[in-house]
Design a protein around this motif. Sequence first.
Motif, short mmCIF file in Angstrom:
data_model
loop_
_atom_site.label_atom_id
_atom_site.label_comp_id
_atom_site.label_asym_id
_atom_site.label_seq_id
_atom_site.Cartn_x
_atom_site.Cartn_y
_atom_site.Cartn_z
N TRP A 308 5.49 6.37 -7.81
CA TRP A 308 5.29 7.31 -6.97
C TRP A 308 6.39 8.05 -6.28
N ALA A 329 1.96 7.07 -12.21
CA ALA A 329 1.66 6.58 -10.90
C ALA A 329 0.33 6.47 -10.32
N CYS A 335 -2.17 2.75 -3.60
CA CYS A 335 -1.95 3.88 -2.89
C CYS A 335 -3.33 4.08 -1.87
N TRP A 380 -1.59 11.98 -0.25
CA TRP A 380 -0.54 12.96 -0.88
C TRP A 380 -0.02 13.92 -0.48
N LEU A 410 1.53 7.61 2.01
CA LEU A 410 0.67 7.64 0.69
C LEU A 410 -0.31 6.50 0.97
#
Length: 893
Positions: A308, A329, A335, A380, A410
């Motif tokens: 990330w 990612a 996340c 994000w 995140l």
Amino acid sequence: MQETMDDTYDPISLEALAGLPGEETLVLTVNNRLARRILAELSRGLDARRQVMAVPAIVPLGAWLRQAAEQLSFDADAGSAAHVLDAFGARQLWRQVIQAAEAEHVLLDTAQAARLAYEADWLMSDWRIVVAEGLETPEYLRFRTWRKRYRELLDSLDAEDENLSCERVMQAVLDGGMALPARTLVLAGFNEFSPRLALLLRALREQGMDVLQLREPRPAAVDVVRVLADEPDAEWRLAARWAVDCMNRDPQGRYAIVSPRLQDDVVLARRVMHVELASPDAAAPLACNIAVGRPLRDWPVARAALAWLDVLADYARGADCGPQQLGQALLAGHCAGGGAEAAARAALDARWRRTRRLRLPAAQFGGELGQYAPLLATAWGAALDAARACPGAAACDAWMRQFRHMLRALGFPGDGALDSGAYQAMEALDAAFDRLAGLSAALGPQDFRSALGLLEQLLAETAFQPQRDPAARLDVLGLLEAEGGRWDGVWVLGLDDEVLPAAPRPNPLIPLAALRRAGAPRATPERELQWAAELYADLLCSGPQVRISHAQRAGERELRPSPFIAELPARSLNVCSPEPGPADMESLVDDRGPGLAAGSVTRGGSALLDTQSRNPLWAYVKYRLGAVQLDGYAELADLNARGNFLHRALEVAWGTMGSHEALCRLAGDGGLAALVDESLNQAADDCLQAYGPALRALEIERARKVLKDWLELERQRQPFRVLGREDEQRWSYETLELSLRLDRVDELEDGSRMIIDYKSGAGRLDPKSSWTRSRPVDLQLPLYAAVVGGEGARVAALALVRLHARQVEAKGLAEGDIGLAGLNGLQDWPECAGLSWDDLLRRWRAAVEQLAGEYAAGIARNEFLRRDDMKYCDVLPFLRLEEEEPGHAGQGA
């Protein structure tokens, strides 16, 4: 020279150690593992009569030296530096020094040179190595220059590394400037002392400290057996089965498997242990601890953090990211929406692969996240805003705060609960952030990308292993980890002559003569033999039962036993499974699935029937079950881009010309070259957007020659006009509906048609072997000629055209001569002897309808006619063809 510990310090037993005053005793060990074991042994002395014990401080030597250096930092007269670098930070400074000093040597591996220089610096100090005049080598002279500049750099930074910190502690002890750490010092696990350590211990003793040696009773094994195995795999299985048998016989016993190559064999070890410990013969569930640390970078939680941050680093500086970078990612997860949106993130990655995406701008990535993974999309956006707000350059401590902030935004490490291993890895990752932050002064300002590179390098060099399972009674460990241990039984495997003794590995930056004179470790065969003899003697005292084995061969290479075990009587054992009892055998042929449901329509292209012809199970898996190999990520030099470019250029060119007459007229008037250039430029605008100017120009130049050669062949044809370019046709059969996209359809002078299919690859064109089989393949043109074309005008010619810089050619079949070189008539193919053109079309139609009927009925036999038919199979793991015996259905239809 090294000083051995035998007869140097008075021995003390574990029982006597337990009786010493804990607050006045310090125990120094060679490693953390031994420190934990001594603490565990002392704890066993607690019982109903003695419930409390003052445990002495038990720490590894290196940890105690760091504690002593920190203690001295409070003394203004001790000359302590403002910053202390760990091994990673010191190697970074060595790397800076070497890069600056060897700028002209561009091929020098500076990372390896920095590691060797760091080790050489420690060896020189720890073993008091002096290189006499006349013994200097060119490598040593360069190292001496590096070392001088490295020390100067440390002074300028007001820093010291662990080597200089150790020197400062020793000097403080010699000068009497440091309080004694305890009244009694107990040494555990040391086989020898370097000159620096020996001097330090002598000074402590001279100042009144009692220095003792922990010596536990370690009787030699009474049951020692040497075992021969055929291969290393068999050796591991023998050792694992022995361990299972021992634990079943003794439910309280503790056992060990020791491997000199455990780091290399860890995958094999885990697989064998998983299988054998799950054996139904086990009396109770069995577990083991495999003492191998993997780089922290390879653990999922750390891998996700790096993936990330890598994406954020590129988007923060305004660059685009590639699908592979983004996919890593997304698939790593950890996340926001980690569990709930896992399938959606995987679907997004698969979509990029399938659509051959090359780059994605930040806005587009955010938009697609919003469509597929809205929970992640919100997080994000916050993380990207934080990344864009970062400064251009900052110290490492500031970057570590920023990295933590971005990851928290995140949703890292995800919304699910972490298991024990992941939780410990998360703690180790957090400690690595702190460790890098502590190197800020030494490493100086960094930008986003360089700070992330340092973090990734640190995680790659940091080994991590979850804590030992206390319930496990089997340890799988390496030679060094086993030293000093005691179990109820030990199997030592892999003791061949390449392992014990091992080949010496002297540091190349220090002259060998100086290493030999100092008696430095790993430097000479004599030192390796001495170490190997001590280690082997220790292994023989690791338990009452010891099994020692080696493989007789590794692949095609024969192995010889270590000289330490060569005289032991050998016993050969084979890995064999118990004979299965008789069983009733029942055979079931399962080669048919449910047919297509009435009233439903299944759509596909000609590839569906082509796959059904090559292998019916392949077609069923791919088109009925929807299982297919995941596409690779697109690359800039993808041949599909070249093929699409050529197809588009010819589509544009023939859209302008339209007929053979126009082609001949342009060629005669000199206007053909301009048309080709115009078509190529338009096709490049459509298909080569991702190419840079230089690569675009090269592709256009290559394609110009290809089109010129092909159009010259076209001029020699009999008159025709182009009816269709990239047209789509449909054909239905019961519940099956197929679509065909034809590169080109021409109308000949007599009103019949010619079908052309362009091929941009360099593979072999062989329509005869494909179209004359009982189950034809490469079916697109025969399908159109026999089925789709039969509903309109007559198809009289089929052509496969290779468009390649090496060769432009046509292959195919025609009812009569149409003037295109390379096309054959029926009389040229022996397989078509006695057939008319209509007979051939009827044969193709029957084959096509048979394949369509098979597919609709669910026929899914796992068979193929030729091995080449499976060359591009995208479901091979499902078919498991490698398990078929010769002559089985998998070998042919």
